[in-house]
Design a protein around this motif. Structure first.
Motif, PDB file in Angstrom:
ATOM      1  N   LEU A 404       0.828  -1.218   0.000  1.00  0.00           N
ATOM      2  CA  LEU A 404       0.000   0.000   0.000  1.00  0.00           C
ATOM      3  C   LEU A 404       0.857   1.260   0.000  1.00  0.00           C
ATOM      4  O   LEU A 404       0.433   2.301  -0.519  1.00  0.00           O
ATOM      5  N   ALA A 405       2.053   1.155   0.574  1.00  0.00           N
ATOM      6  CA  ALA A 405       2.943   2.325   0.618  1.00  0.00           C
ATOM      7  C   ALA A 405       3.484   2.671  -0.766  1.00  0.00           C
ATOM      8  O   ALA A 405       3.981   3.789  -0.980  1.00  0.00           O
ATOM      9  N   LYS A 406       3.360   1.749  -1.720  1.00  0.00           N
ATOM     10  CA  LYS A 406       3.869   1.985  -3.068  1.00  0.00           C
ATOM     11  C   LYS A 406       2.814   2.657  -3.957  1.00  0.00           C
ATOM     12  O   LYS A 406       2.869   2.555  -5.187  1.00  0.00           O
ATOM     13  N   MET A 407       1.843   3.306  -3.345  1.00  0.00           N
ATOM     14  CA  MET A 407       0.868   4.110  -4.084  1.00  0.00           C
ATOM     15  C   MET A 407       0.436   5.259  -3.198  1.00  0.00           C
ATOM     16  O   MET A 407       0.722   5.286  -1.993  1.00  0.00           O
ATOM     17  N   ASP A 408      -0.226   6.245  -3.776  1.00  0.00           N
ATOM     18  CA  ASP A 408      -0.689   7.380  -2.993  1.00  0.00           C
ATOM     19  C   ASP A 408      -1.658   6.921  -1.919  1.00  0.00           C
ATOM     20  O   ASP A 408      -2.423   5.964  -2.112  1.00  0.00           O
ATOM     21  N   LYS A 409      -1.645   7.614  -0.782  1.00  0.00           N
ATOM     22  CA  LYS A 409      -2.484   7.220   0.348  1.00  0.00           C
ATOM     23  C   LYS A 409      -3.954   7.173  -0.040  1.00  0.00           C
ATOM     24  O   LYS A 409      -4.675   6.236   0.341  1.00  0.00           O
ATOM     25  N   LYS A 410      -4.402   8.151  -0.804  1.00  0.00           N
ATOM     26  CA  LYS A 410      -5.808   8.200  -1.222  1.00  0.00           C
ATOM     27  C   LYS A 410      -6.156   6.976  -2.070  1.00  0.00           C
ATOM     28  O   LYS A 410      -7.220   6.367  -1.904  1.00  0.00           O
ATOM     29  N   ASP A 411      -5.249   6.617  -2.980  1.00  0.00           N
ATOM     30  CA  ASP A 411      -5.489   5.444  -3.836  1.00  0.00           C
ATOM     31  C   ASP A 411      -5.455   4.153  -3.020  1.00  0.00           C
ATOM     32  O   ASP A 411      -6.218   3.220  -3.294  1.00  0.00           O
ATOM     33  N   ALA A 412      -4.569   4.118  -2.021  1.00  0.00           N
ATOM     34  CA  ALA A 412      -4.473   2.934  -1.173  1.00  0.00           C
ATOM     35  C   ALA A 412      -5.768   2.728  -0.384  1.00  0.00           C
ATOM     36  O   ALA A 412      -6.268   1.603  -0.262  1.00  0.00           O
ATOM     37  N   GLU A 413      -6.310   3.811   0.131  1.00  0.00           N
ATOM     38  CA  GLU A 413      -7.565   3.718   0.882  1.00  0.00           C
ATOM     39  C   GLU A 413      -8.706   3.284  -0.033  1.00  0.00           C
ATOM     40  O   GLU A 413      -9.552   2.471   0.355  1.00  0.00           O
ATOM     41  N   GLN A 414      -8.706   3.833  -1.244  1.00  0.00           N
ATOM     42  CA  GLN A 414      -9.753   3.449  -2.195  1.00  0.00           C
ATOM     43  C   GLN A 414      -9.631   1.972  -2.580  1.00  0.00           C
ATOM     44  O   GLN A 414     -10.634   1.264  -2.728  1.00  0.00           O
ATOM     45  N   LEU A 415      -8.402   1.493  -2.702  1.00  0.00           N
ATOM     46  CA  LEU A 415      -8.182   0.090  -3.037  1.00  0.00           C
ATOM     47  C   LEU A 415      -8.721  -0.819  -1.932  1.00  0.00           C
ATOM     48  O   LEU A 415      -9.384  -1.824  -2.211  1.00  0.00           O
ATOM     49  N   MET A 416      -8.466  -0.459  -0.686  1.00  0.00           N
ATOM     50  CA  MET A 416      -8.917  -1.293   0.427  1.00  0.00           C
ATOM     51  C   MET A 416     -10.435  -1.229   0.583  1.00  0.00           C
ATOM     52  O   MET A 416     -11.055  -2.210   1.017  1.00  0.00           O
ATOM     53  N   ARG A 417     -11.034  -0.110   0.220  1.00  0.00           N
ATOM     54  CA  ARG A 417     -12.503  -0.057   0.220  1.00  0.00           C
ATOM     55  C   ARG A 417     -13.052  -1.004  -0.844  1.00  0.00           C
ATOM     56  O   ARG A 417     -14.020  -1.719  -0.621  1.00  0.00           O
ATOM     57  N   GLY A 418     -12.401  -0.986  -1.991  1.00  0.00           N
ATOM     58  CA  GLY A 418     -12.815  -1.896  -3.058  1.00  0.00           C
ATOM     59  C   GLY A 418     -12.606  -3.350  -2.670  1.00  0.00           C
ATOM     60  O   GLY A 418     -13.375  -4.229  -3.070  1.00  0.00           O
TER      61      GLY A 418
END
Length: 702
Positions: A404-418
């Motif tokens: 998750l650290a290898k992407m922007d925090k906002k994108d990481a949060e969106q990924l985990m929501r998905g």
């Protein structure tokens, strides 16, 4: 079509005639035919009595059926077209029809045709038979069971439309059982509808068609003769020795996106990286189509082949070299794979891949092979295929934070929501199970909070849209997640009626009659078995435990704290099967004393594991498989002890780790503590170092 319209008019006219002539009566019946009429009356009475007894009586249908039976009997007796011999035939035919209906009725076979409609249809069939017509169009008016009753009626056996009628029935059978089209056709390859049914079967299950097409029998020849491009493609492949190697690309071949020659160059050497690369590229394209609602043909065949090749060509090799000190040597076989190819090694080989193979080999090489080592870029490169599975894998190997650290925090949060969203939309529970597994491996408080919050939002959404499946899934996940926090004091057994997931309460492991925890260890009488057995006893030679030796086993009992007894058979000479005898003797003793082990431990090489599993008691709630590759026996264990927590190794089981686990588990229980797996696992991890630490990383709890 004209014949079908004519049939409908006959039905309408006949219904009108019945309603207009409800006062019809039977003409005088010759004595020699009275018994045949009596048979009809008895059969109809039996049907009505059965229907009344089983609360299935429809007065309207049976009243109309009674009128139709009277009309049929009257028609047979009054007809000048039917001679005396034929009247016997038709009277018997009416009775056989009623008997056939009754048989279906009693066996609860599916039938949507009321008795009155069946009788009405038979009246028309009778007219068709007497005038030289065909009964085939009538089959379209009946359900499968009723159509069979009509075609099996011996009074209609010589009807000129019988072949077409039976073909119609076969089509009905195939429509009802579309997954059994080819087995049905195997028994009836000459049916008139064979071509169209074969085409239908081809698109439903091309692999099955391939098998049937290759057979040197009537159906195989029929398939080979069908003039349809897709059937011809599968048929052509079935006649070659390498046909199955082309099967993963069937959709591409049929649509013209791939030519045979582009695959053939790899088929002769399917162990080459080229064939594997083609599988990966095709899977990535399929993933995009699947997400847009399309279903590529043989997509599962491709995925299964991709998994097989991942394991065969790469995973087996890097696992086998786990003792190699040089990563360059160990991971040479995957050094030239692309990030996408390495990604699919991970998601398809999850169950077989050793921890070190993923952590030290596959995972770092995914990102070292990218120009811009970003996780979101990686997922875009594979069209987000199996991304939930990959997240689960990284969580299990403590790489999720890094991923998750290898992407922007906002994108990481969106990924985990998905990752958490839409779990009710799939046909299986695999994604939901992956989410549950991953949560237990997440130690970042913010990430845990986000996942739990998203589960609660999804539960609310499913309640609003009244999606029962989603409500059940998210309510379960919310409960399970919350139970991981001790402060919430959630008892999963009380709330859900299931064993706890993230911990084993001390009380669950106690015998109900005497409050004692019973543990059973299986030892074997080879050279290593005696060494391991002595090491086990040495660990319990202290003030907290008492060791009692028997002729066939030992008992290790706690002196303080929670009452615990560990029973272990003696590792007697295996060459004379004395170890097996000592196990059986101990099992007999436990059964006689009504002692039910809740913890079962296998202490022997992998080739002894089946013997332990075969003898283990169903009372087991915790099972430690201390041999190499014990992970492969999870299903067998769960069949004997459903719901049991299992500790096993995905690669090499070692005595030092097994004994370490036994020491911690027995001591935690003696002190009255619950076995809290996440915390216990973390405390164990720091006790091992070097090679032992690497091997401990491959121990998992399920």
């Amino acid at each position: 079509m004209n014949k079908l319209i004519h049939t409908f008019f006959l039905l309408i006219a006949f219904y009108g005639g019945v309603n207009a002539q409800q006062t019809d009566s039977i003409p005088p019946i010759p004595a020699m035919r009275q018994l045949h009429h009596e048979y009809i009356i008895r059969s109809f009475s039996a049907i009505k009595a059965y229907a009344a007894t089983n609360n299935k009586l429809s007065n309207q249908d049976f009243n109309l059926a009674g009128q139709l039976i009277t009309k049929l009997r009257s028609k047979i007796e009054l007809s000048t077209e039917i001679d005396n011999n034929a009247k016997y035939t038709w009277l018997r035919g009416v009775n056989d029809l009623l008997q056939g209906y009754f048989t279906n009725y009693q066996s609860t076979k599916t039938t949507s045709t009321p008795l009155s409609v069946l009788l009405n249809t038979y009246q028309i069939a009778m007219t068709e038979q007497l005038t030289g017509g065909s009964i085939a169009p009538l089959m379209k008016l009946l359900d499968l069971e009723s159509a069979i009753v009509v075609t099996e009626n011996f009074a209609l056996a010589s009807n000129r439309g019988m072949t077409a009628a039976k073909d119609s029935i076969l089509v009905k059978q195939c429509n009802r059982n579309p997954d059994k089209i080819l087995p049905i056709l195997f028994r009836n390859p000459a049916t008139a509808s064979a071509d169209s049914l074969i085409v239908l079967a081809a698109f439903r299950n091309p692999e099955e068609l391939y098998s049937y097409a290759a057979a040197p029998n009537a159906l195989g020849k029929k398939i080979q003769s069908v003039n349809h491009p897709f059937v011809k493609l599968v048929s052509r492949l079935s006649l070659t020795s390498t046909g199955r190697m082309y099967f993963p690309f069937l959709d591409q071949l049929y649509t013209g996106k791939l030519k045979m020659d582009s695959i053939t160059k790899f088929v002769g050497n399917d162990t080459s990286a080229g064939y594997f690369s083609l599988l990966v590229r095709t899977r990535i394209e399929y993933a995009k189509r699947i997400q847009s609602g399309d279903t590529p043909m043989a997509a599962k065949v491709l995925y299964d082949k991709l998994k097989a090749k991942s394991i065969e060509l790469y995973i087996n090799e890097i696992n086998a070299l786990h003792s190699e000190n040089s990563d360059i040597v160990r991971f040479k076989s995957i050094s030239k794979l692309s990030p996408q190819e390495l990604y699919y090694l991970a998601v398809t080989g999850e169950e077989e891949m050793y921890t070190s193979s993923f952590v030290n080999g596959v995972y770092p090489r995914i990102f070292s092979g990218m120009k811009s080592p970003r996780s979101d870029s990686l997922l875009a490169m594979v069209n987000n295929d199996q991304y939930k599975k990959f997240i689960k894998i990284t969580a299990a190997y403590n790489k999720l934070d890094d991923f998750l650290a290898k992407m922007d925090k906002k994108d990481a949060e969106q990924l985990m929501r998905g990752f958490v969203n839409g779990l009710e939309k799939t046909n299986s529970l695999e994604d939901a199970v992956d989410v549950a597994d991953s949560y237990a491996s997440v130690y970042n408080p913010a990430l845990r909070k986000l996942m739990l919050s998203q589960v609660q939002l999804e539960l609310k959404r499913c309640i609003e849209i009244k999606n029962k499946r989603g409500q059940v899934i998210y309510d379960l996940l919310g409960t399970i997640f919350s139970s991981l926090e001790p402060s919430n004091k959630i008892d999963l057994a009380a709330k859900l009626g299931i064993m706890p997931i993230y911990e084993l309460p001390n009380v669950y492991l106690k015998d109900k009659e005497n409050g004692r925890v019973i543990m059973q260890q299986f030892f074997y009488g080879d050279k290593d078995g005696m060494v391991v057995f002595n090491a086990f006893l040495n660990k319990f030679r202290n003030a907290n435990w008492k060791i009692t030796k028997k002729s066939q086993w030992v008992e290790v009992s706690s002196r303080k704290g929670t009452p615990i007894t560990i029973y272990a058979n003696l590792p007697l000479d295996e060459t004379e099967e004395l170890d097996a005898a000592s196990q059986d003797s101990l099992i007999a003793y436990l059964n006689e004393e009504k002692l039910h082990p809740t913890i079962v431990i296998h202490r022997g090489h992998s080739y002894y594991l089946n013997q332990t599993v075969h003898k283990m008691p169903s009372s087991a709630k915790l099972v430690l498989l201390g041999s190499c590759g014990g992970y492969q026996s999870l299903n067998e264990v769960l069949e004997i002890a459903p719901g049991a927590h299992i500790i096993s190794s995905k690669q090499i089981g070692t005595g030092i780790i097994n004994q370490g686990l036994i020491n911690v588990i027995s001591e935690e229980l003696r002190l009255g503590k619950n076995l809290k797996w996440p915390a216990l696992w973390n405390s164990l991890a720091i006790r091992f170092s070097g090679t032992a630490k690497e091997k401990f990383d491959d121990y998992v709890t399920k």
